[in-house]
Design a protein around this motif. Structure first.
Motif, PDB file in Angstrom:
ATOM      1  N   PRO A  94      36.867  45.582  46.694  1.00 34.00           N
ATOM      2  CA  PRO A  94      36.194  44.842  45.614  1.00 34.00           C
ATOM      3  C   PRO A  94      36.804  45.138  44.246  1.00 34.00           C
ATOM      4  O   PRO A  94      37.357  46.211  44.011  1.00 34.00           O
ATOM      5  CB  PRO A  94      34.751  45.335  45.694  1.00 34.00           C
ATOM      6  N   LEU A  95      36.667  44.170  43.350  1.00 27.42           N
ATOM      7  CA  LEU A  95      37.128  44.318  41.968  1.00 27.42           C
ATOM      8  C   LEU A  95      35.940  44.585  41.061  1.00 27.42           C
ATOM      9  O   LEU A  95      34.895  43.953  41.194  1.00 27.42           O
ATOM     10  CB  LEU A  95      37.836  43.038  41.507  1.00 27.42           C
ATOM     11  N   HIS A 135      46.582  37.890  36.100  1.00 31.29           N
ATOM     12  CA  HIS A 135      47.115  37.599  37.441  1.00 31.29           C
ATOM     13  C   HIS A 135      47.062  38.848  38.326  1.00 31.29           C
ATOM     14  O   HIS A 135      46.837  39.959  37.841  1.00 31.29           O
ATOM     15  CB  HIS A 135      48.560  37.108  37.332  1.00 31.29           C
ATOM     16  N   LEU A 136      47.320  38.641  39.611  1.00 34.04           N
ATOM     17  CA  LEU A 136      47.355  39.770  40.551  1.00 34.04           C
ATOM     18  C   LEU A 136      48.335  40.843  40.093  1.00 34.04           C
ATOM     19  O   LEU A 136      48.065  42.040  40.191  1.00 34.04           O
ATOM     20  CB  LEU A 136      47.766  39.278  41.945  1.00 34.04           C
ATOM     21  N   SER A 137      49.493  40.392  39.591  1.00 38.44           N
ATOM     22  CA  SER A 137      50.528  41.336  39.165  1.00 38.44           C
ATOM     23  C   SER A 137      50.119  42.158  37.955  1.00 38.44           C
ATOM     24  O   SER A 137      50.778  43.148  37.618  1.00 38.44           O
ATOM     25  CB  SER A 137      51.827  40.587  38.856  1.00 38.44           C
ATOM     26  N   LEU A 153      35.984  33.305  33.802  1.00 36.34           N
ATOM     27  CA  LEU A 153      35.852  33.029  35.228  1.00 36.34           C
ATOM     28  C   LEU A 153      36.505  34.126  36.059  1.00 36.34           C
ATOM     29  O   LEU A 153      37.668  34.471  35.831  1.00 36.34           O
ATOM     30  CB  LEU A 153      36.497  31.680  35.558  1.00 36.34           C
ATOM     31  N   HIS A 154      35.765  34.646  37.023  1.00 31.90           N
ATOM     32  CA  HIS A 154      36.311  35.612  37.981  1.00 31.90           C
ATOM     33  C   HIS A 154      36.751  34.818  39.209  1.00 31.90           C
ATOM     34  O   HIS A 154      35.938  34.453  40.056  1.00 31.90           O
ATOM     35  CB  HIS A 154      35.262  36.650  38.362  1.00 31.90           C
ATOM     36  N   GLU A 155      38.024  34.520  39.284  1.00 36.40           N
ATOM     37  CA  GLU A 155      38.552  33.714  40.386  1.00 36.40           C
ATOM     38  C   GLU A 155      38.545  34.485  41.701  1.00 36.40           C
ATOM     39  O   GLU A 155      38.437  33.893  42.776  1.00 36.40           O
ATOM     40  CB  GLU A 155      39.980  33.261  40.066  1.00 36.40           C
ATOM     41  N   LEU A 156      38.663  35.795  41.628  1.00 33.99           N
ATOM     42  CA  LEU A 156      38.614  36.657  42.809  1.00 33.99           C
ATOM     43  C   LEU A 156      37.613  37.779  42.561  1.00 33.99           C
ATOM     44  O   LEU A 156      37.503  38.279  41.443  1.00 33.99           O
ATOM     45  CB  LEU A 156      39.990  37.271  43.105  1.00 33.99           C
ATOM     46  N   VAL A 180      43.322  35.968  38.611  1.00 34.83           N
ATOM     47  CA  VAL A 180      42.143  36.762  38.954  1.00 34.83           C
ATOM     48  C   VAL A 180      41.017  36.499  37.962  1.00 34.83           C
ATOM     49  O   VAL A 180      39.855  36.356  38.334  1.00 34.83           O
ATOM     50  CB  VAL A 180      42.488  38.268  38.976  1.00 34.83           C
ATOM     51  N   VAL A 181      41.372  36.420  36.677  1.00 30.56           N
ATOM     52  CA  VAL A 181      40.408  36.146  35.607  1.00 30.56           C
ATOM     53  C   VAL A 181      40.998  35.103  34.665  1.00 30.56           C
ATOM     54  O   VAL A 181      42.183  35.173  34.326  1.00 30.56           O
ATOM     55  CB  VAL A 181      40.070  37.428  34.807  1.00 30.56           C
TER      56      VAL A 181
END
Length: 217
Positions: free
Chosen positions: A107-108, A160-162, A127-130, A185-186
């Motif tokens: 979890p994030l 981003h993920l990175s 927005l929390h995309e993930l 991600v956000v």
């Protein structure tokens, strides 16, 4: 990494009828598989597991599973719930090897969003995309969660993920698949109402021909 212990007992009788009797006796049928050992049918106390599954760690952490006094490290891989009753129907656990990398969803945790420039600006959506990401690491390095500090998030920013800061020894397999997998991600953006207002033409901008037609009606 915190330790989490759960207890179970082995079971020799399997099948739908046996599982139904277990549930009536407030137990949960389950299976442990993976590693060099054969799959093992077990049962767990429903009340204790019901309390445990309300915690985030139950889904993303290495669990010390004690079956008849023998402890194995496992990950929860599947949970079947009753469609409308508060009943756990079945659990799947996978054994983990301390020397072999594993994949798990973590979890994030989003920090300081309300203190960020975007969070303080009216009409801005963050927005929390993930809400979780899949990681690859050795069992000893598996984090219970990954924190994302949003204190500097501004309007128009995308995380981003990175951009995630990962603990030592932890990787994101998705990033090895190419740049197109470096997903957002956000996202901090204007709300729909603001966008609609900007997109709608002002009365003065309506072409004269259209205005004339309206007057003729």
């Amino acid at each position: 990494m915190s330790e989490h212990n759960i207890s179970a007992t082995s079971r020799n009788v399997e099948g739908k009828g046996a599982s139904r009797r277990l549930r009536l006796a407030a137990s949960i049928p389950a299976i442990v598989y993976g590693g060099k050992s054969a799959p093992q049918a077990i049962q767990l106390d429903h009340e204790k597991i019901w309390l445990a599954q309300q915690n985030e760690w139950f889904y993303s952490s290495i669990l010390n599973l004690d079956v008849d006094g023998k402890v194995e490290q496992v990950l929860l891989r599947d949970m079947q719930r009753h469609p409308f009753k508060q009943i756990i129907m079945h659990l799947d656990f996978q054994r983990v090897d301390a020397n072999q990398a594993l994949r798990a969803s973590v979890p994030l945790h989003f920090l300081n969003q309300d203190k960020s420039p975007a969070g303080k600006t009216a009409g801005i959506l963050v927005l929390h995309e993930l809400n979780e990401v899949e990681v690859s690491c050795l069992p000893k390095d598996l984090p219970e969660f990954i924190e994302i500090d949003l204190s500097n998030l501004a309007v128009g920013d995308i995380v981003h993920l990175s951009d995630l800061k990962l603990p030592k020894g932890v990787e994101l397999p998705e990033l090895k698949l190419g740049k197109e997998h470096d997903v957002a991600v956000v996202i901090a953006k204007h709300g729909r109402e603001d966008v609609a207002e900007e997109a709608a033409p002002a009365a003065a901008d309506v072409p004269a021909t259209k205005a004339a037609k309206k007057d003729d009606k």
